[in-house]
Design a protein around this motif. Structure first.
Motif, short mmCIF file in Angstrom:
data_model
loop_
_atom_site.label_atom_id
_atom_site.label_comp_id
_atom_site.label_asym_id
_atom_site.label_seq_id
_atom_site.Cartn_x
_atom_site.Cartn_y
_atom_site.Cartn_z
N ALA A 288 0.94 -1.32 0.11
CA ALA A 288 0.02 -0.12 -0.24
C ALA A 288 1.25 1.18 0.27
O ALA A 288 -0.25 2.36 -0.58
CB ALA A 288 -0.96 0.14 0.80
N GLY A 289 2.47 0.88 0.45
CA GLY A 289 3.06 2.02 0.79
C GLY A 289 3.46 2.31 -0.89
O GLY A 289 3.76 3.17 -0.89
N HIS A 290 3.51 2.10 -1.41
CA HIS A 290 3.83 2.34 -2.88
C HIS A 290 2.52 3.07 -3.94
O HIS A 290 1.91 3.21 -5.09
CB HIS A 290 4.05 0.88 -3.87
N VAL A 291 1.60 2.79 -4.01
CA VAL A 291 -0.04 2.96 -4.09
C VAL A 291 0.35 4.22 -4.84
O VAL A 291 0.23 5.69 -3.85
CB VAL A 291 -1.27 3.12 -3.25
N MET A 292 0.44 5.29 -6.19
CA MET A 292 0.55 6.31 -6.40
C MET A 292 -0.61 5.76 -7.60
O MET A 292 -0.59 4.85 -8.75
CB MET A 292 1.76 6.62 -6.98
N SER A 293 -0.77 7.16 -8.45
CA SER A 293 -1.43 7.32 -10.06
C SER A 293 -0.73 8.23 -10.56
O SER A 293 -0.86 9.22 -10.27
CB SER A 293 -2.65 7.30 -10.18
N PRO A 294 -0.30 7.77 -12.00
CA PRO A 294 -0.20 6.77 -12.51
C PRO A 294 0.78 5.50 -11.84
O PRO A 294 1.57 6.23 -11.18
CB PRO A 294 -0.03 6.73 -14.19
N PRO A 295 -0.03 4.13 -11.29
CA PRO A 295 1.08 2.90 -10.54
C PRO A 295 2.79 2.76 -11.36
O PRO A 295 2.85 3.12 -12.80
CB PRO A 295 0.19 2.24 -10.88
N LEU A 296 3.44 2.51 -10.62
CA LEU A 296 4.79 2.10 -10.28
C LEU A 296 4.64 0.85 -11.41
O LEU A 296 3.67 -0.26 -11.09
CB LEU A 296 5.64 2.18 -9.29
N ARG A 297 5.38 0.72 -12.18
CA ARG A 297 4.98 -0.35 -13.45
C ARG A 297 5.77 -1.57 -13.22
O ARG A 297 6.94 -1.60 -12.42
CB ARG A 297 5.06 0.08 -15.20
N GLU A 298 4.42 -3.23 -13.56
CA GLU A 298 5.31 -4.23 -13.06
C GLU A 298 6.65 -4.87 -14.11
O GLU A 298 7.56 -4.86 -13.38
CB GLU A 298 4.20 -4.87 -13.73
N ASP A 299 7.27 -3.84 -15.20
CA ASP A 299 8.15 -4.00 -15.94
C ASP A 299 9.14 -3.37 -15.59
O ASP A 299 9.51 -3.01 -14.94
CB ASP A 299 7.56 -3.57 -17.34
N VAL A 300 10.19 -4.46 -14.45
CA VAL A 300 11.67 -3.82 -14.25
C VAL A 300 12.25 -3.05 -14.41
O VAL A 300 13.23 -2.40 -14.38
CB VAL A 300 12.30 -5.35 -13.24
N SER A 301 12.37 -3.30 -16.02
CA SER A 301 12.51 -2.55 -16.52
C SER A 301 12.79 -0.85 -16.91
O SER A 301 13.83 -0.09 -18.14
CB SER A 301 13.22 -3.31 -18.39
N PHE B 198 1.16 10.07 2.59
CA PHE B 198 0.35 9.27 3.70
C PHE B 198 1.06 8.18 4.41
O PHE B 198 1.75 7.34 3.73
CB PHE B 198 -1.18 9.00 3.34
N ASN B 199 0.16 8.76 5.97
CA ASN B 199 0.53 7.60 6.90
C ASN B 199 0.15 5.92 6.66
O ASN B 199 -0.55 6.40 5.76
CB ASN B 199 0.91 8.21 8.46
N THR B 200 0.59 5.14 7.48
CA THR B 200 0.11 4.05 6.68
C THR B 200 -1.30 3.81 7.50
O THR B 200 -2.14 3.43 6.94
CB THR B 200 1.07 2.52 8.30
N ASN B 201 -1.61 4.58 8.73
CA ASN B 201 -3.37 4.82 9.12
C ASN B 201 -4.21 5.27 8.22
O ASN B 201 -5.04 4.99 7.83
CB ASN B 201 -3.03 5.17 10.00
N GLN B 202 -3.31 6.19 7.15
CA GLN B 202 -4.36 7.01 6.71
C GLN B 202 -4.21 6.03 5.10
O GLN B 202 -5.32 5.78 4.94
CB GLN B 202 -3.25 7.81 5.85
N LYS B 203 -3.21 4.91 5.04
CA LYS B 203 -3.29 5.03 3.77
C LYS B 203 -4.81 3.54 4.10
O LYS B 203 -5.40 2.86 2.69
CB LYS B 203 -1.82 3.89 3.84
N ALA B 204 -4.61 3.12 5.39
CA ALA B 204 -4.88 1.96 5.80
C ALA B 204 -7.17 2.56 5.18
O ALA B 204 -8.16 1.56 5.91
CB ALA B 204 -5.11 1.52 7.33
N LEU B 205 -7.39 3.95 4.93
CA LEU B 205 -8.82 3.49 4.63
C LEU B 205 -9.26 3.05 3.40
O LEU B 205 -10.33 2.29 3.17
CB LEU B 205 -8.02 5.24 4.75
N GLY B 206 -8.11 2.63 2.77
CA GLY B 206 -8.74 1.32 1.58
C GLY B 206 -8.10 0.24 1.99
O GLY B 206 -8.00 -0.98 0.84
#
Length: 591
Positions: free
Chosen positions: A313-326, A350-358
């Motif tokens: 959850a700490g990595h959730v952003m938009s657009p998201p980080l991409r799965e392709d490691v290259s 946002f702190n973890t307790n804020q991310k926890a809204l989701g």
């Protein structure tokens, strides 16, 4: 206690500068940086740099300076312009909560990492007056910011009132950039019609339209699909926002800008295909600026599948980080080559307790990651450290290009006489291991955790004051100044003006003087002909039919189905045809 006087020096652009207290007897007002290699976007050279009263007074060898100056030994080090982070969201209310970093903690962290100016977004999802939202953000920054700051203003729609407020912001308030969202349906997203109007208005005002490029309508459908599959964790965030939706929206925004002949600035370019769209747009002549961010240049979307919910959850952003490691390496290649122009961070934490809204629904996890403190080090390590870019290009993508795009160059982004004394003594040989335990941000998670990077700021000078020295911060809350960003930056609009002069020309030809068909009579003639050629009702039973075409053929839109198997336009069969009575006998009805 000495009585402060006040400096009213003006920048090379003759922009208004906030009066700041200057203690005449303080050695902090005079700084000599000796023995370093000065790095600007265009060259590297050995020189000393003399700073006085918040400005760079001289650059050269064997400078004659007044006594009482603080001397900084920069031998073996680079002397570079302070970084400009083009994309921060400090003290922002978003997705039901407020960012962990405000203007104090966020700008303090920026200075610790060598960034001496942030450009923050003004966003009010309640759709109140743009001017009110701007003044509220500016008031918070005036009280709390430790470094200089400017603003971009977010638009959630467009109408006459919004247009008037844009005019006031540009002409009277020192704002030259406006952002629209193509994502966050029913919350922040604007439609294409409004986006066209925003682009046109920005062009008229000499402002830069910025775009969060993702297809919000399709994302909304994808989120429903993923949830119906029972996926509620952070991996659903990545799965519901595939790379193709970022690329499609990026290409759409660039296409609109091209047709309107407006510049367009794509914030946080996160994928290979979106970066390709930016590159292709440039090759077609569109004035498009692509901004990758520290997160996308140094890490990837595999973290969304981590078994630890807090980590993913700490990595959730938009657009998201991409799965392709290259992807990070690819984006760095384009940043080094010039296809992508400059860097920000999209620092929205946002702190973890804020991310926890989701915690039970990935779509409710507040979107955002850190970067304002680590951007400079990460880009040096992954860019200069790998040989992809030289120190000049590093200065360009972390400072100078931003100053040019937002029309504050050479006041910012340059080591030269008369420029603001935002200077960093950079140590290319010292390494740093990034950790939440030692960072200065107010958030309890760091997406670069454990990453060891080479290249760190040894001394950071902001507005002529040493604010960080060998890792020790000496910041003053509220010391930052609001920096106006004037309209019509030449770096951007000079090309727009040239393109406006390249309008298509009409073809001169003889006027046509022949007959013109009377469409009314033509239609009546067709209708009359169709009635003459219409088959008798007995021949086709209860068929739904349309008139024959002009050539007399059956209209292909007409149904020819019959329960008896016949078609109304069947022709009599020859006696030799055996289809009517095949072997085994003739069948009747539908069974």
């Amino acid at each position: 206690m000495p009585v402060p006087s006040f400096s009213e020096e003006k920048s090379p652009l003759s922009l208004p500068v906030k009066k700041i207290p200057v203690h005449i007897k303080s050695a902090q007002n005079r700084i000599l940086i000796k023995g370093g290699r000065v790095v600007n976007h265009d060259r590297i050279f050995h020189a000393d740099v003399f700073i006085e009263d918040g400005l760079i007074k001289d650059v050269g060898d064997n400078l004659m300076i007044p006594g009482g100056a603080k001397v900084i030994d920069a031998k073996g080090k680079y002397v570079i312009p302070g970084g400009i982070d083009t994309n921060t969201s400090l003290a922002l209310e978003f997705m039901g909560t407020r960012t962990a970093d405000d203007f104090y903690s966020g700008t303090k962290a920026a200075l610790a990492g060598g960034t001496t100016m942030v450009m923050n977004f003004v966003l009010d999802a309640k759709k109140k007056s743009l001017l009110d939202a701007f003044e509220a953000s500016k008031s918070q920054a005036e009280l709390n910011a430790c470094c200089d700051y400017a603003f971009h203003v977010c638009l959630l729609n467009f109408n006459d009132q919004v247009g008037k407020e844009m005019e006031t912001l540009v002409n009277q308030k020192g704002v030259n950039s406006f952002k629209v969202f193509m994502a966050y349906k029913d919350y922040l997203m604007v439609n294409d019609a409004d986006m066209i109007k925003v682009f046109k208005k920005c062009k008229e005002l000499g402002a830069i339209p910025m775009v969060h490029a993702e297809n919000g309508d399709v994302i909304d459908e994808c989120q429903k699909k993923i949830k119906n599959l029972g996926i509620t964790g952070p991996e659903g965030h990545l799965l519901s926002r595939p790379e193709s939706l970022e690329a499609e929206a990026t290409n759409r925004a660039i296409t609109i800008a091209h047709e309107v002949n407006s510049p367009v600035y794509i914030v946080h370019v996160m994928s290979k295909s979106a970066a390709m769209a930016v590159s292709e747009g440039k090759r077609k002549g569109t004035v498009v600026i692509g901004e990758p961010i520290a997160a996308g240049l140094a890490t990837d979307g595999t973290h969304y599948y981590n078994k630890c919910w807090r980590h993913s959850a700490g990595h959730v952003m938009s657009p998201p980080l991409r799965e392709d490691v290259s992807t990070p390496g690819y984006l760095m290649d384009l940043l080094a080559s010039g296809d992508l122009e400059l860097t920000g961070t999209d620092h929205c934490v946002f702190n973890t307790n804020q991310k926890a809204l989701g915690k039970d629904d990935f779509s409710k996890i507040p979107n955002g990651v850190n970067g304002v403190e680590d951007r400079m080090t990460v880009i040096w390590d992954r860019g200069v450290g790998t040989g992809k870019m030289d120190p000049c290009r590093f200065v360009a993508v972390t400072s100078t290009n931003a100053a040019k795009v937002f029309n504050i160059y050479p006041r910012k982004g340059y080591i030269g006489k008369g420029s603001d004394a935002d200077v960093v003594v950079w140590d290319p040989d010292t390494s740093k291991t990034i950790s939440v335990k030692t960072h200065h941000q107010a958030v309890d998670f760091n997406i670069f955790e454990g990453m060891t990077c080479q290249g760190v700021p040894m001394v950071v000078i902001s507005n002529g004051k040493v604010v960080c020295e060998e890792g020790n911060l000496h910041v003053s809350q509220g010391a930052g100044r609001f920096v106006e960003t004037p309209a019509f930056p030449e770096h951007v609009f000079e090309r727009i003006k040239k393109r406006d002069g390249l309008n298509p020309a009409k073809v001169d030809r003889e006027v046509y003087t022949g007959p013109v068909v009377d469409l009314t009579k033509e239609l009546e003639s067709q209708m009359a002909g169709s009635k003459l050629n219409e088959p008798p009702a007995a021949a086709h039973g209860n068929f739904h039919h349309r008139p024959l075409t002009k050539s007399g053929a059956r209209n292909l839109q007409d149904s020819s189905f019959s329960l008896g198997g016949e078609q109304w336009d069947d022709q009599p069969l020859k006696t030799s045809t055996r289809i009517k009575n095949p072997p085994g006998g003739k069948s009747s009805g539908i069974f």
